[in-house]
Design a protein around this motif. Sequence first.
Motif, PDB file in Angstrom:
ATOM      1  N   UNK A 176       8.620 -17.471  -2.661  1.00  0.00           N
ATOM      2  CA  UNK A 176       7.927 -17.086  -3.882  1.00  0.00           C
ATOM      3  C   UNK A 176       8.139 -15.623  -4.223  1.00  0.00           C
ATOM      4  N   UNK A 177       7.324 -15.131  -5.168  1.00  0.00           N
ATOM      5  CA  UNK A 177       7.433 -13.757  -5.629  1.00  0.00           C
ATOM      6  C   UNK A 177       6.804 -12.793  -4.616  1.00  0.00           C
ATOM      7  N   UNK A 178       7.161 -11.502  -4.777  1.00  0.00           N
ATOM      8  CA  UNK A 178       6.684 -10.493  -3.836  1.00  0.00           C
ATOM      9  C   UNK A 178       5.173 -10.305  -3.942  1.00  0.00           C
ATOM     10  N   UNK A 179       4.647 -10.285  -5.158  1.00  0.00           N
ATOM     11  CA  UNK A 179       3.199 -10.101  -5.317  1.00  0.00           C
ATOM     12  C   UNK A 179       2.417 -11.249  -4.691  1.00  0.00           C
ATOM     13  N   UNK A 180       2.940 -12.473  -4.850  1.00  0.00           N
ATOM     14  CA  UNK A 180       2.273 -13.622  -4.241  1.00  0.00           C
ATOM     15  C   UNK A 180       2.321 -13.528  -2.714  1.00  0.00           C
ATOM     16  N   UNK A 181       3.441 -13.060  -2.177  1.00  0.00           N
ATOM     17  CA  UNK A 181       3.539 -12.878  -0.727  1.00  0.00           C
ATOM     18  C   UNK A 181       2.561 -11.817  -0.240  1.00  0.00           C
ATOM     19  N   UNK A 182       2.401 -10.745  -1.028  1.00  0.00           N
ATOM     20  CA  UNK A 182       1.477  -9.687  -0.638  1.00  0.00           C
ATOM     21  C   UNK A 182       0.042 -10.189  -0.623  1.00  0.00           C
ATOM     22  N   UNK A 183      -0.336 -10.940  -1.659  1.00  0.00           N
ATOM     23  CA  UNK A 183      -1.690 -11.487  -1.699  1.00  0.00           C
ATOM     24  C   UNK A 183      -1.927 -12.475  -0.548  1.00  0.00           C
ATOM     25  N   UNK A 184      -0.927 -13.275  -0.230  1.00  0.00           N
ATOM     26  CA  UNK A 184      -1.069 -14.233   0.863  1.00  0.00           C
ATOM     27  C   UNK A 184      -1.203 -13.516   2.204  1.00  0.00           C
ATOM     28  N   UNK A 185      -0.448 -12.426   2.371  1.00  0.00           N
ATOM     29  CA  UNK A 185      -0.555 -11.659   3.620  1.00  0.00           C
ATOM     30  C   UNK A 185      -1.932 -11.032   3.771  1.00  0.00           C
ATOM     31  N   UNK A 186      -2.476 -10.527   2.667  1.00  0.00           N
ATOM     32  CA  UNK A 186      -3.808  -9.912   2.726  1.00  0.00           C
ATOM     33  C   UNK A 186      -4.867 -10.947   3.066  1.00  0.00           C
ATOM     34  N   UNK A 187      -4.693 -12.156   2.588  1.00  0.00           N
ATOM     35  CA  UNK A 187      -5.702 -13.191   2.817  1.00  0.00           C
ATOM     36  C   UNK A 187      -5.547 -13.892   4.168  1.00  0.00           C
ATOM     37  N   UNK A 188      -4.332 -13.915   4.720  1.00  0.00           N
ATOM     38  CA  UNK A 188      -4.084 -14.731   5.893  1.00  0.00           C
ATOM     39  C   UNK A 188      -3.794 -13.938   7.168  1.00  0.00           C
ATOM     40  N   UNK A 189      -3.361 -12.703   7.050  1.00  0.00           N
ATOM     41  CA  UNK A 189      -3.015 -11.961   8.268  1.00  0.00           C
ATOM     42  C   UNK A 189      -4.270 -11.617   9.056  1.00  0.00           C
ATOM     43  N   UNK A 190      -4.264 -12.010  10.320  1.00  0.00           N
ATOM     44  CA  UNK A 190      -5.439 -11.800  11.164  1.00  0.00           C
ATOM     45  C   UNK A 190      -5.662 -10.326  11.459  1.00  0.00           C
ATOM     46  N   UNK A 191      -4.597  -9.544  11.565  1.00  0.00           N
ATOM     47  CA  UNK A 191      -4.776  -8.129  11.873  1.00  0.00           C
ATOM     48  C   UNK A 191      -5.388  -7.372  10.700  1.00  0.00           C
ATOM     49  N   UNK A 192      -5.067  -7.808   9.454  1.00  0.00           N
ATOM     50  CA  UNK A 192      -5.686  -7.169   8.288  1.00  0.00           C
ATOM     51  C   UNK A 192      -7.177  -7.491   8.226  1.00  0.00           C
ATOM     52  N   UNK A 193      -7.520  -8.753   8.474  1.00  0.00           N
ATOM     53  CA  UNK A 193      -8.936  -9.130   8.476  1.00  0.00           C
ATOM     54  C   UNK A 193      -9.686  -8.426   9.603  1.00  0.00           C
ATOM     55  N   UNK A 194      -9.035  -8.266  10.747  1.00  0.00           N
ATOM     56  CA  UNK A 194      -9.669  -7.550  11.852  1.00  0.00           C
ATOM     57  C   UNK A 194      -9.925  -6.096  11.480  1.00  0.00           C
ATOM     58  N   UNK A 195      -8.962  -5.458  10.823  1.00  0.00           N
ATOM     59  CA  UNK A 195      -9.153  -4.063  10.419  1.00  0.00           C
ATOM     60  C   UNK A 195     -10.282  -3.932   9.406  1.00  0.00           C
TER      61      UNK A 195
END
Length: 320
Positions: free
Chosen positions: A270-289
């Motif tokens: 998909x597009x880069x913006x969609x990948x960025x939003x998905x990473x923010x919502x799904x990455x465990x290290x981001x949620x931990x931070x």
Amino acid sequence: MWRHDRRWPHKSLHNTNSRMKSFRIIIAIVFAFLYVTSVHAQSPPAYTLEQCIETGLKNNIDILRARNNIDRSGSFRTEAYGQFLPSLRASASWSRSDAEQLAFRADNLLRSRNSYSYSVQAGLTLFDGMRNFNTVDQSLLEFNAAEESFQRTRQYVVYAIQQSFLNTLRMEQLEEVAESNLERGTAQLERIREMYAVGAVPRADVLRQEVVLGNDELAVIEAHNNYINALVDLQAMIGLSPRPAFEISAADIPESILDTDITRFRAGLGEFDALLDEAVNRRADYRQADLSLQSAEKGVSIARAGHVPSVSAFAQYNWN
């Protein structure tokens, strides 16, 4: 006239020797079969990639440490809830003196050398500047952060095992390439020596090929050491004690990747913006931070509560 045939004993002895030889052959075959079966039974099976991942998720030290952090955060959460419960203290004492002492009671006068007392006290915090509520919120945030850290550690371990497994396969193939180069170099040296024997090439060509063959032998030793080190690293990654009999199998890994597979994979990103939003919502290290940041803010509120007066109630009963 009776004649003694001297051939009968030789014939009987020949048959006996034949039977002994057959018996020895059968015994040798049986022992060889038992030895091969024993060696095959003792040799451990080769680990596939999925088996390495499954073993690593059970034994990896980083995963065990992350799981223990979850249990540790859970104990802090229980302790935070305990601040809302009343506290209870009880004490008792007994003493004995050398001389008798007088004790006055409403009904009579007592003489005793013993003295008894006990005390019971109960207390409850009514208000402490919202410190207890913020402590509970902080413990919940830290518990959730520990769970996210466990998920991130699990993802990292799976990725590291895959990387180490593929690197071990690569080292094994490089060792095979080095051995193949050594075989070709050995054959080439034999041909050059034969050509030198008939005077077709000078002595310098023989010496030059010997140097090349020596470099090939050194490359085989280095490739084998790299392969052994890769096996040891893989065993340490999955939490096993290093052992020489450890083997891996590439049965569950595709031999090649087609261009259509790469195109399909890139098209599914998909597009880069969609990948960025998905990473923010799904990455465990981001949620931990993010949870750690919220926990730090609760810590500031807890520190500020120390400047606010606290109100508590207590009741005490003493008996002597």
